[in-house]
Write a protein that holds these residues in place. Sequence first.
Motif: not given
Length: 261
Positions: A15-28, A222-235
């Motif tokens: 998360l937090g993968e925008g920059f300046g005025q550019y936003r990627i994904g729905d972090d909230n 071992p599996i301690h965590s599962i990642c889902v990428h937050g930068d695409n429209t399906h996230a």
Amino acid sequence: MSTQASRIVDLNADLGEGFGQYRIGDDNAMLSLVTSANIACGFHAGDPEIMAATFSRARENGVNVGAHPGFPDLWGFGRRVMPFSPAEIERLVAYQVGAAMALAAYSGHGITYVKPHGALGNLTETDADIAMAVARAVRAVDDRLAVLAIARSVLGQCATDMGMTVYSEIFADRAYTEEGRLVSRRLPGAVIHDPDMAAARVVRMVEAGAIETQAGRMLPTPIHSICVHGDNTHAVHVTRRVRTALEEAGIVLRSFVNSPA
């Protein structure tokens, strides 16, 4: 992996993968679903404003936070390999972890781990020199920080050998080769967009304590965590479906810093 640990798992997103005025994904929306958040440190994405805001929102949601350092590649979103030496990578990672620690402290929500991003993270799957550079950087900045490593990666082994706390992650939305490596994004089928497919596959992997390859082989890890990428429209849709499927299977979602290692 123990039976008890296999029934508790962390759910993380980049998360937090925008920059300046550019936003990627729905972090909230993502912060209402995940238990850990990997926050970009300003090199592949992110900036001080976005970092501070994301750390603050994570604190409000009770979400564990970590630094997500990558190559200095805003144009390529950190997904292009750049010709830095291991020593240069060590300092690039240290720099970014320091920035994350500063903005997290400023926001009142300290980081607990580091997860390398994109092309840098992929290199730590197999390249021992780069994996060691990342681990050394993290340990030098703060030896209390854990490393969140790709399951079955060289980074996980290197950090373990150095006496660091290591957690292993699998990816809900990425395919695996028969060797247990992530399929290159250049190849078809590398990214899984179907929420039901991703969710069913994640449950199988967590219950088996194994990575599922494209051919259906199960490679123990071992599996301690599962990642889902937050930068695409399906996230958000994928993450919500994965979370629901895990809960329906009786698997408890909890940050790995509060779970058995």
